[in-house]
Design an enzyme around this catalytic site. Structure first.
Site, PDB file in Angstrom:
ATOM      1  N   ASP A   1      -6.334   1.642  56.636  1.00 58.28           N
ATOM      2  CA  ASP A   1      -7.147   2.396  57.615  1.00 58.28           C
ATOM      3  C   ASP A   1      -7.781   1.547  58.718  1.00 58.28           C
ATOM      4  O   ASP A   1      -8.967   1.724  59.034  1.00 58.28           O
ATOM      5  CB  ASP A   1      -8.258   3.187  56.882  1.00 58.28           C
TER       6      ASP A   1
ATOM      7  N   LYS B   1      -2.679   9.802  54.846  1.00 51.08           N
ATOM      8  CA  LYS B   1      -3.366  10.372  53.688  1.00 51.08           C
ATOM      9  C   LYS B   1      -4.583  11.146  54.167  1.00 51.08           C
ATOM     10  O   LYS B   1      -5.088  10.906  55.254  1.00 51.08           O
ATOM     11  CB  LYS B   1      -3.769   9.264  52.713  1.00 51.08           C
TER      12      LYS B   1
ATOM     13  N   CYS C   1     -11.946   3.097  50.810  1.00 43.38           N
ATOM     14  CA  CYS C   1     -10.485   3.214  50.728  1.00 43.38           C
ATOM     15  C   CYS C   1      -9.812   1.950  50.195  1.00 43.38           C
ATOM     16  O   CYS C   1      -8.831   2.041  49.452  1.00 43.38           O
ATOM     17  CB  CYS C   1      -9.922   3.648  52.078  1.00 43.38           C
TER      18      CYS C   1
HETATM   19  C1  VGL Z   1     -12.786   5.965  54.552  1.00 42.83           C
HETATM   20  C2  VGL Z   1     -14.630   7.313  54.339  1.00 42.83           C
HETATM   21  C3  VGL Z   1     -13.896   8.404  54.751  1.00 42.83           C
HETATM   22  C4  VGL Z   1     -12.202   4.588  54.438  1.00 42.83           C
HETATM   23  C5  VGL Z   1     -12.034   7.044  54.928  1.00 42.83           C
HETATM   24  O1  VGL Z   1     -11.159   4.325  55.072  1.00 42.83           O
HETATM   25  O2  VGL Z   1     -12.793   3.751  53.703  1.00 42.83           O
HETATM   26  N1  VGL Z   1     -14.068   6.093  54.248  1.00 42.83           N
HETATM   27  N2  VGL Z   1     -12.602   8.258  55.040  1.00 42.83           N
END
Ligand code: VGL
Ligand code: ZN
Length: 206
Positions: free
Chosen positions: A16, A114, A159
């Protein structure tokens, strides 16, 4: 130098590394952009590179705005367990959902999206937050004979951490390069994630 066949069981999993998780983004992680040069360098030594992309439909159930009267960073109970409510982020097709512009996306063998189901979040690259609905990543890695995983990216305590824990649960070797990660650190969540990873046999480095 490209990695030789002796590394053919290793993958770098970049979690991410997206605009919304970097400073100025909708769910900015402090220093999130600072890891990009190191992540790019780690790709040089990697046999396989996988990028994950948080990819939510507008109105996703993990967004605080989908819960009238609730605020971002509160926790609510969902049918699949507790869920932190987040500011709207990484909405499909928006600039915020894109990768950091300096990330070497050309090096990716696979881009795995995702969090696209409206009613369930997916922190881990392997399973949605019910801990049982697979994303398909396990099958991809096993088909390629990959057994050793190095995780980098955002965020350490969500994540990245959940992905590394699931990797161990599935029997992969798992390593997290902490110098190539940054954390959200909500109410001690970073310490908890580090302790959970150590207990699960995740190697913490950097
Ligand atoms: C994430 C919160 C919500 C992350 C993704 O990538 O850690 N955290 N969505
Ligand atoms: Zn998300």
């Amino acid at each position: 130098m490209p990695a030789g066949p002796e590394h053919a069981t290793e993958a770098l999993i970049v979690i991410d590394l997206q605009v919304d998780f970097c400073p100025g983004g909708a769910l900015a992680v402090t220093g999130g952009d600072a890891i990009v040069p190191l992540v790019n360098r780690l790709m040089d030594e990697a046999f396989a590179v996988v990028l994950t992309q948080d990819w939510h439909p507008a109105g996703h159930l993990s967004f605080a705005a989908s819960h009238p009267g609730r605020d971002a960073f509160e926790t609510v109970e969902m049918p699949y367990g507790p869920q932190v409510l987040w500011p709207a982020h990484c909405v499909q097709g928006t600039g915020g959902a894109g990768f950091h512009q300096a990330l070497r996306t050309d090096r990716a063998d696979l881009i795995l999206r995702k969090g696209f189901r409206p009613g369930i979040d997916s922190y881990s690259a392997f399973f949605e937050n019910d801990r049982s609905t697979p994303t398909g990543l396990e099958g991809y890695l096993r088909n390629r004979g990959i057994t050793e995983l190095t995780f980098v990216g955002l965020a350490t305590d969500f994540c990245v951490g959940w992905s590394a824990l699931d990797a161990r649960r599935l029997g992969f070797d798992a390593r997290v390069r902490l110098d190539a990660c940054r954390a959200i650190d909500l109410d001690g969540s970073l310490d908890t994630a580090l302790a959970d990873m150590r207990a699960a046999g995740v190697t913490l480095e950097g």
